[in-house]
Design a protein around this motif. Structure first.
Motif, PDB file in Angstrom:
ATOM      1  N   SER A 153     -24.994   8.221  19.946  1.00  0.00           N
ATOM      2  CA  SER A 153     -24.109   8.291  18.795  1.00  0.00           C
ATOM      3  C   SER A 153     -24.560   9.458  17.922  1.00  0.00           C
ATOM      4  O   SER A 153     -25.703   9.903  18.015  1.00  0.00           O
ATOM      5  CB  SER A 153     -24.082   6.980  18.021  1.00  0.00           C
ATOM      6  OG  SER A 153     -25.231   6.827  17.248  1.00  0.00           O
TER       7      SER A 153
ATOM      8  N   SER B  40     -28.584   9.996  18.217  1.00  0.00           N
ATOM      9  CA  SER B  40     -29.300   8.745  18.468  1.00  0.00           C
ATOM     10  C   SER B  40     -29.008   8.355  19.900  1.00  0.00           C
ATOM     11  O   SER B  40     -27.861   8.354  20.315  1.00  0.00           O
ATOM     12  CB  SER B  40     -28.806   7.634  17.532  1.00  0.00           C
ATOM     13  OG  SER B  40     -29.345   7.784  16.261  1.00  0.00           O
ATOM     14  N   ILE B  41     -30.055   8.013  20.631  1.00  0.00           N
ATOM     15  CA  ILE B  41     -29.898   7.718  22.061  1.00  0.00           C
ATOM     16  C   ILE B  41     -30.455   6.328  22.351  1.00  0.00           C
ATOM     17  O   ILE B  41     -31.614   6.036  22.030  1.00  0.00           O
ATOM     18  CB  ILE B  41     -30.616   8.785  22.920  1.00  0.00           C
ATOM     19  CG1 ILE B  41     -30.164  10.199  22.477  1.00  0.00           C
ATOM     20  CG2 ILE B  41     -30.353   8.565  24.396  1.00  0.00           C
ATOM     21  CD1 ILE B  41     -30.826  11.338  23.224  1.00  0.00           C
ATOM     22  N   MET B  42     -29.621   5.467  22.927  1.00  0.00           N
ATOM     23  CA  MET B  42     -30.015   4.078  23.202  1.00  0.00           C
ATOM     24  C   MET B  42     -30.163   3.951  24.701  1.00  0.00           C
ATOM     25  O   MET B  42     -29.191   4.125  25.427  1.00  0.00           O
ATOM     26  CB  MET B  42     -28.950   3.114  22.720  1.00  0.00           C
ATOM     27  CG  MET B  42     -27.911   3.873  21.929  1.00  0.00           C
ATOM     28  SD  MET B  42     -26.806   3.101  20.857  1.00  0.00           S
ATOM     29  CE  MET B  42     -26.221   4.625  20.026  1.00  0.00           C
TER      30      MET B  42
ATOM     31  N   THR C 171     -33.631  10.253  17.639  1.00  0.00           N
ATOM     32  CA  THR C 171     -33.972   8.846  17.785  1.00  0.00           C
ATOM     33  C   THR C 171     -33.687   8.446  19.218  1.00  0.00           C
ATOM     34  O   THR C 171     -32.538   8.443  19.650  1.00  0.00           O
ATOM     35  CB  THR C 171     -33.081   7.972  16.865  1.00  0.00           C
ATOM     36  OG1 THR C 171     -33.038   8.571  15.574  1.00  0.00           O
ATOM     37  CG2 THR C 171     -33.611   6.563  16.764  1.00  0.00           C
TER      38      THR C 171
ATOM     39  N   VAL D 155     -34.460   5.347  21.667  1.00  0.00           N
ATOM     40  CA  VAL D 155     -35.028   4.001  21.645  1.00  0.00           C
ATOM     41  C   VAL D 155     -34.731   3.256  22.934  1.00  0.00           C
ATOM     42  O   VAL D 155     -33.594   3.248  23.416  1.00  0.00           O
ATOM     43  CB  VAL D 155     -34.476   3.191  20.451  1.00  0.00           C
ATOM     44  CG1 VAL D 155     -35.161   1.837  20.348  1.00  0.00           C
ATOM     45  CG2 VAL D 155     -34.644   3.968  19.146  1.00  0.00           C
ATOM     46  N   HIS D 156     -35.765   2.645  23.482  1.00  0.00           N
ATOM     47  CA  HIS D 156     -35.598   1.801  24.652  1.00  0.00           C
ATOM     48  C   HIS D 156     -35.144   0.415  24.195  1.00  0.00           C
ATOM     49  O   HIS D 156     -35.838  -0.259  23.452  1.00  0.00           O
ATOM     50  CB  HIS D 156     -36.930   1.680  25.405  1.00  0.00           C
ATOM     51  CG  HIS D 156     -36.793   0.928  26.696  1.00  0.00           C
ATOM     52  ND1 HIS D 156     -37.577  -0.145  27.013  1.00  0.00           N
ATOM     53  CD2 HIS D 156     -35.927   1.106  27.731  1.00  0.00           C
ATOM     54  CE1 HIS D 156     -37.222  -0.606  28.205  1.00  0.00           C
ATOM     55  NE2 HIS D 156     -36.234   0.145  28.660  1.00  0.00           N
ATOM     56  N   VAL D 157     -33.946   0.016  24.613  1.00  0.00           N
ATOM     57  CA  VAL D 157     -33.366  -1.208  24.079  1.00  0.00           C
ATOM     58  C   VAL D 157     -33.238  -2.330  25.090  1.00  0.00           C
ATOM     59  O   VAL D 157     -32.707  -3.398  24.763  1.00  0.00           O
ATOM     60  CB  VAL D 157     -31.980  -0.921  23.451  1.00  0.00           C
ATOM     61  CG1 VAL D 157     -32.132  -0.052  22.209  1.00  0.00           C
ATOM     62  CG2 VAL D 157     -31.046  -0.271  24.454  1.00  0.00           C
ATOM     63  N   GLY D 158     -33.734  -2.122  26.317  1.00  0.00           N
ATOM     64  CA  GLY D 158     -33.679  -3.213  27.282  1.00  0.00           C
ATOM     65  C   GLY D 158     -33.431  -2.729  28.687  1.00  0.00           C
ATOM     66  O   GLY D 158     -33.529  -1.529  28.967  1.00  0.00           O
TER      67      GLY D 158
ATOM     68  N   ALA E  70     -28.357  -2.106  29.014  1.00  0.00           N
ATOM     69  CA  ALA E  70     -28.609  -2.443  27.606  1.00  0.00           C
ATOM     70  C   ALA E  70     -28.274  -1.296  26.667  1.00  0.00           C
ATOM     71  O   ALA E  70     -27.872  -1.507  25.526  1.00  0.00           O
ATOM     72  CB  ALA E  70     -30.064  -2.877  27.410  1.00  0.00           C
TER      73      ALA E  70
ATOM     74  N   THR F  16     -24.738  -1.706  26.035  1.00  0.00           N
ATOM     75  CA  THR F  16     -24.509  -2.864  25.180  1.00  0.00           C
ATOM     76  C   THR F  16     -24.721  -2.494  23.720  1.00  0.00           C
ATOM     77  O   THR F  16     -23.935  -2.868  22.849  1.00  0.00           O
ATOM     78  CB  THR F  16     -25.479  -3.998  25.564  1.00  0.00           C
ATOM     79  OG1 THR F  16     -25.213  -4.383  26.919  1.00  0.00           O
ATOM     80  CG2 THR F  16     -25.310  -5.187  24.656  1.00  0.00           C
ATOM     81  N   VAL F  17     -25.780  -1.769  23.447  1.00  0.00           N
ATOM     82  CA  VAL F  17     -26.066  -1.393  22.059  1.00  0.00           C
ATOM     83  C   VAL F  17     -25.011  -0.412  21.548  1.00  0.00           C
ATOM     84  O   VAL F  17     -24.558  -0.513  20.404  1.00  0.00           O
ATOM     85  CB  VAL F  17     -27.479  -0.791  21.948  1.00  0.00           C
ATOM     86  CG1 VAL F  17     -27.744  -0.295  20.536  1.00  0.00           C
ATOM     87  CG2 VAL F  17     -28.513  -1.840  22.341  1.00  0.00           C
TER      88      VAL F  17
ATOM     89  N   ASN G 250     -22.590  -0.990  18.467  1.00  0.00           N
ATOM     90  CA  ASN G 250     -22.418   0.051  17.452  1.00  0.00           C
ATOM     91  C   ASN G 250     -20.932   0.270  17.146  1.00  0.00           C
ATOM     92  O   ASN G 250     -20.519   0.301  15.981  1.00  0.00           O
ATOM     93  CB  ASN G 250     -23.037   1.355  17.990  1.00  0.00           C
ATOM     94  CG  ASN G 250     -23.056   2.468  16.966  1.00  0.00           C
ATOM     95  OD1 ASN G 250     -23.874   2.477  16.057  1.00  0.00           O
ATOM     96  ND2 ASN G 250     -22.127   3.416  17.114  1.00  0.00           N
TER      97      ASN G 250
END
Ligand SMILES: NC(=O)C1=CN([C@@H]2O[C@H](COP(=O)(O)OP(=O)(O)OC[C@H]3O[C@@H](n4cnc5c(N)ncnc54)[C@H](OP(=O)(O)O)[C@@H]3O)[C@@H](O)[C@H]2O)C=CC1
Ligand SMILES: NC(=O)C1=CN([C@@H]2O[C@H](COP(=O)(O)OP(=O)(O)OC[C@H]3O[C@@H](n4cnc5c(N)ncnc54)[C@H](OP(=O)(O)O)[C@@H]3O)[C@@H](O)[C@H]2O)C=CC1
Ligand SMILES: NC(=O)C1=CN([C@@H]2O[C@H](COP(=O)(O)OP(=O)(O)OC[C@H]3O[C@@H](n4cnc5c(N)ncnc54)[C@H](OP(=O)(O)O)[C@@H]3O)[C@@H](O)[C@H]2O)C=CC1
Lengths: 301, 301, 301, 301
Positions: free
Chosen positions: B121, B133-135, B156, B158-161, B165, B168-169, B173
Motif C-alpha cells: 500500500s 508498506s509491504i505486507m 515498512t 512486515v511479516h504477517v503470517g 497472509a 489477507t492484510v 486494509n
C-alpha cells in the motif's frame, strides 16, 4: 471569573477543579452532595441549588448526562433561565441534541444570556489533564469571552458554527468513532480467521491509509480482548441516538452510521453496555460464532 | 541480485527502476512494449517473454493487475513455474485473493521455488519514492532472503503470517479504508446539512478519537469536492471483491465491509469509477438528493 | 351509539360516514371546517370544538396525523381528558408511537375512560369500503364494547395485546412492508439488468415462496414505473420513525428495518416523498446509475 | 421420450421417478449407486457413466449440487458435451450462476445441443408431488420441445428470457425469500419484546399489505421456534453467493440483498446451517441477546 458549575460527575468534577486551579472562583452544584464536597476540597465553593449557584455568576457551565437533565436545569423553576443575571455566559458542555442546544441559545438570548454549546471529546483522562477537544457552537463574540475558561479545560478549542453546531460536530465525531471501531473489529475477526499474525497486521495497517486514532488507542483492547472503559458502550449508544435523531430531523440517510447504531444497540442488548466501546469486537465475534472473550465486567462494576 | 520483473505498469514501472537504482540487475517483461523501453532507459534490461525473463533469475517479482493475469503468468506454457530455476524466490506483489497466493505458494514449493505474497500500500507516489508498506506472507526464511529487494521498494516491510497472509492484510486494509472514507463522507454530509463550518469541524475531528489517515489525506478532496486520483474507485471495487470473496470462503459475516462494498459498487455504477475513492462522498450526496459536485472527470482521462 | 369523531381527513372522513351508515349518531369535529360539512351531508352532526364533540359521547374516535396532534387533542384545555364523560370509550385509530398510546391509556383510565389503540391498514380504499384491518391494543372487555363500531369500519378486527400493542403491530406492519418493497425493487433492478423478461419473472416469483401482497399489488407500479399513490413515501417515512424509536426504547437491533428506514429517507431526500412507496424502486435505480423513470409527480400535486 | 437423468438426489430422485410415471424411458446416473437403484425400482434404467447415460438420449436433464459439479458433468472427458448426440435437449435444472448457464448454452449450441437452464422452486415436496415452479431460460423453441418433460415435473413452467435468465430469476427468488424471512424475524422479535400477542399479530399482519408466502408457510416455525427443514440455511447461503456474484458481475449495488447474505452467513457461522431458513429468527434473537430457542438440530441429522 465568577463561575457557576452544574454537574460535577466523571467529567464535570475534574473540569471544575481545573477552573479553580486556573484561578477562577467556582461555585459548584450537583444533584448528589459528595461531588460538591470534592469540589470544595479542591478549592471551590458549594451551592445548595441551581438558583444559588447562578445568581451572581459571570459564566455558567453545565456538564450533565443528557437532554432531560439539561432541560430541567435550564428551564425548571429553580433553573438557570429564571435566575441567571443579564449578560452572563451560559456554556453547556454536555452532549445533547443540536436541537436542544439551538433552542436553549434562542431562549437564553431572549433573557439576555450569551449561550454557547461546547461539548467535548477526550474522555475522563482528557478532563483530568485539561487536554480536552472542545467544539463550540454559537456566536464568535461569546466564544471570545469564554476562551479564558475553555483554555483551562482543553487544548483544542474550535469554533465550528452557529448555536447547535458544537453538538453537530460531537455527533459526527461519535458516528465516525463507532464506524471506525466496527471497521477495526471486522478487520480483526477477518485477520484472525485467516490465520494472519494479528499484532503484526495491525502494526502495518496502522502505518498506512487504514490508520486511525481508534486503531492506535484501542489496539491493546483488541489484542488483549480486554474492555475496561474508557468510553462505555451505553454512552455511545445514547450519542448515536442523538446522531440518528438529528439525521432524521434533517431528512438525511446515513447508512453506515445507522448500521453502527444497530450494532452498538446489539452489543448493549447482549449485556456489554458497561464495557469500553472497543467491545464492538465482541459483537462481530458473536455474529461469527466465535467464542467471545471473557470480559472485564466484574472489574467494571 | 539478478531479478526478473514482470508487470511494469503504474506501480511495477517505478518499483523496477528503484531496484536498478539499488544496484540490482533487473530483467523486465511486460505485455506491452513501451513499459519495457522505459525500464531499459532507467538502466534495466528487456526480456521478450516471461520464460526469457525468469530463466536465470535469482528472484522473480510480479506486479500484475489481478488474479487472472497472475495465474496466466505463473501457470502458462511460457510461465514462471515452467521456466524458473530451482531455488529462485518468487515474490508476487500484485493484490490478489489469499487463496490464489496460497495455491501459488504450494505449487511453487513443489517445483523448488521459494514463494512470498507481498502486496503493497502507498500508491503510485509510494512506488516512485520507494516508501511503500509491504505486507508479506510466507516463510520467514524466504523473507530474510528477499529483504534486500523489498527494502529498496518500501520503508515498512512486515511479516504477517504464512502464505496468503500478506493478501489477507491487504484485504483488511482495503476494507478499513473504504469504511473510513464512508464514515468521513457521511459525517461531511451531516455537518454541511446542519450548517456547521465543515473545515473547522474536520480540523477538530481530526484531533480527537475520530482521527484517521483518511481524514488527514483526503480532507482536501472532501472540502474541495475534487477527486483526481489517487486510488481509483474501480480498483477499490476490485479489492473489495477480494475481501468479500475471502470472507465468504471463511464463512464470515462482515456487515460494515459488505455495506461499503455495495456503496463502492454504486459509485462505480454511477460513473465515478475513474475518480479517487474519496468520491464515495458523491454517493452519500446522491443518497441525500444533494447537488453532486462537478467532477474532475475530464482531468482523469 | 353516540359517537364523537375527531379528525375527518382522507381516512377519518369516510370512516365517520360509514358509522353514520351503520346507524350511529356521529358528532364530528375537524380542525378545518369543510371536512365537517361533508360529514353533515353524509348524515352526521357538526361540533365546533373537541369539548362539544365529546361531552355526551358514549364513544370517542380519533383519526389524527401523528403524535403531537393526538397529544394536543387528548390533553389540551379543550381536550378529551378534560371533557369526556366517565365510562366513555376512547379509541385512537391514528398511527402513533406505542409509548403515546400506552400513556394515553393510563391517563385515560385515571379519568374513568376505557381506552383502546386501534390503528388500521388498508388505505383510503379500505376506509371508504369499510374493509380496513384493525389491530387493537387494550383490555379485551373494552374491545367487546367497541366491536359494533369497529365492525362497521373493517373486516378484520384483531385484539393483539395490552395498551400500545395495536401500535406495535402497525409498526411491525410498516417495517415488513418497507422491507418487502425494497426486496421487490432490488429483484426488479437485478432482473432487468440481467436481461430477463421482467413481467414473466414477477409472475413466476409471485407463485412461489417469494410471493407477497406487495408483489401482487405493486407489480403494476414496478412494471409501468408509475407511482401515483397509494401510500406516500413521506408517510411511510414517519411510520418508520415510529418503528425505529420504539425499537430504540426497547433496546433492539433491527438491521433490515433500519436499512429500509435509511432508504426511505433517501427517497424522500431525492424528492420522491409524494410518490407511492413502491417508488423505492427509483432509489435502487439511482444507486445503480439507471435512468430513473419519469415520475407521476405532476399528477400527485 | 428417451431421457438421460444425471443427479438423483433429494430433488433429482423424485423428479426422475415422475418422468417414468409420465411414460418416459429414463436412463439415470448418479455419483453414488443407491440413488440409481431407487430409480430402477421406480421403473427407470441404470447407467454406469455419464457417457453411457447420454449416448442415445433425446433429452438430458441434470440436477446437481452446484457449479463445479455441473461443469464437471458437462465438460469432463466422460461428459455430456463429448458424448451427447446432435440435436439432443440439455436441460440443467440445478441452481447455478447465470454465467455458468449462459456459457453452457453457448458451448452446447456449438456442438449441436439445444440447451435450457430450468432451475426450480418448491422444495422436496414439490419435486415428489410434481408441482414445482420452473423458470426457464433459453430459446423459446427449445422450451416447446422440452415442455412434455417439464409439465411432468411442475405446474408452473414459465419462459423468462434468454440463456441464463432462468438462473437469474431463481437468484432473484432466493434474494426475496431471504429478505422476507429477515423482515418476519425482525417483526417477530419486535412484537415479542413489546409484549404483543405474537400469534394474533401475525394473523392480522398476514391479512394486510405485510402478507407474504413466507409469513403463511413459516408462521408455524416462528411461533413454535422449530426449524426442521424445509430448505436449509446452508443451501440458501450457497444461493445468495450466486446472487451476490451475479450482481457483482453486473456491477449492481443491492443493499438489502447484501445485508441478508451477511445475516445468513452469520447464522451458518453460528451452527444453524442445517436448520430451515426460517431459523434466521435465531440470528435476530442473538443480535438482541434473547435466549435462543432450543433447536431441532438432533432431528435434523
Ligand atoms: N464520560 C466520558 O468519557 C465523556 C462524557 N461526555 C459527556 O459529558 C456529559 C457528562 O458525562 P459524565 O460526567 O460522564 O456523566 P456523570 O453521570 O458522571 O455526571 C453527570 C453529573 O450530573 C449530575 N446531575 C444530573 N442531574 C442533575 C440535576 N438535575 N442537577 C444537578 N446535577 C445533576 C449528576 O449528579 P449525581 O451524582 O446525582 O448523578 C452527575 O454528577 C454527558 O453528556 C456525556 O455524554 C463527553 C465526553 C466523554
Ligand atoms: N495503483 C495503485 O495505486 C495501487 C495498485 N496496487 C495493486 O498493484 C497491482 C498493479 O497495479 P498497477 O500497477 O496500478 O496496474 P497497471 O494496470 O498499471 O499495471 C499492470 C501491468 O501488468 C502488465 N501485464 C498485464 N498482464 C500481463 C501479462 N500477462 N504479462 C506481462 N505483463 C502483463 C500490464 O501491461 P499492459 O501495459 O499491456 O497493460 C501493465 O503494465 C494491482 O494488483 C493493484 O491492485 C496496490 C497498491 C496501490
Ligand atoms: N433441496 C431443495 O429443497 C432444493 C434444491 N434445489 C437445487 O437443486 C439442486 C439439487 O439439489 P438436491 O437434490 O437437494 O441436492 P443433493 O445433494 O441431494 O443431490 C445432488 C445429487 O447429485 C449427485 N452428483 C453430484 N456430483 C455428481 C457427478 N459428478 N456425477 C453424477 N452425480 C453427481 C449426488 O450424488 P451423491 O449421492 O454421490 O452425493 C446427488 O445424488 C441444487 O442446485 C439445489 O440448490 C432447488 C430447489 C429446492
Amino acid at each position: 471569573m465568577k463561575v457557576a458549575f452544574i454537574g460535577l460527575g466523571i467529567m464535570g468534577g475534574p473540569m471544575a477543579a481545573n477552573l479553580v486551579r486556573a484561578g477562577h472562583d467556582v461555585l459548584g452544584h450537583n444533584r448528589s452532595r459528595p461531588a460538591v464536597d470534592r469540589l470544595v476540597e479542591a478549592g471551590g465553593r458549594a451551592a445548595g441549588s441551581v438558583a444559588e449557584a447562578v445568581r451572581d455568576a459571570e459564566a455558567i457551565i453545565t456538564m450533565l448526562p443528557a437532554d432531560p437533565q439539561v432541560t430541567e436545569v435550564a428551564y425548571g423553576d429553580d433553573g438557570i433561565l429564571a435566575h441567571a443575571p443579564q449578560g452572563a455566559l451560559l456554556i453547556d458542555m454536555s452532549t445533547v441534541t443540536p436541537a436542544t442546544s439551538a433552542k436553549l441559545a434562542a431562549d437564553g438570548a431572549e433573557r439576555g444570556l450569551r449561550v454557547l454549546d461546547a461539548p467535548v471529546s477526550g474522555g475522563e483522562a482528557g478532563a483530568v489533564e485539561g487536554v480536552l477537544s472542545i467544539m463550540v457552537g454559537g456566536e464568535a463574540a461569546h466564544l471570545d469571552a469564554a476562551r479564558p475558561l475553555l483554555d483551562a479545560l482543553g487544548t483544542t478549542v474550535v469554533h465550528v458554527g452557529p448555536a447547535g453546531a458544537g453538538q453537530t460536530v460531537k455527533a459526527a465525531n461519535q458516528l465516525m468513532v463507532a464506524v471506525h471501531i466496527e471497521a477495526l473489529a471486522e478487520a480483526a475477526v477477518f485477520l484472525k480467521a485467516s490465520g494472519a499474525d494479528l499484532e503484526a497486521a495491525l502494526r502495518v495497517l496502522g502505518g498506512g491509509l487504514a490508520g486511525s486514532t481508534v486503531l492506535q488507542r484501542k489496539q491493546g483492547n483488541v489484542l488483549g480482548e480486554q474492555y475496561a472503559p474508557g468510553f462505555r458502550l451505553d454512552l455511545h449508544r445514547k450519542d448515536l441516538g442523538i446522531v440518528m435523531d438529528a439525521a432524521r430531523e434533517l431528512g438525511l440517510a446515513l447508512p453506515a452510521g445507522s448500521l453502527a447504531a444497530q450494532l452498538v444497540a446489539s452489543a448493549c442488548a447482549n449485556g456489554d453496555g458497561g464495557l469500553d466501546h472497543s467491545a464492538l469486537l465482541r459483537g462481530v465475534q458473536r455474529l461469527n460464532g466465535a467464542v467471545v472473550s471473557p470480559t472485564e465486567r466484574e472489574d467494571v462494576a
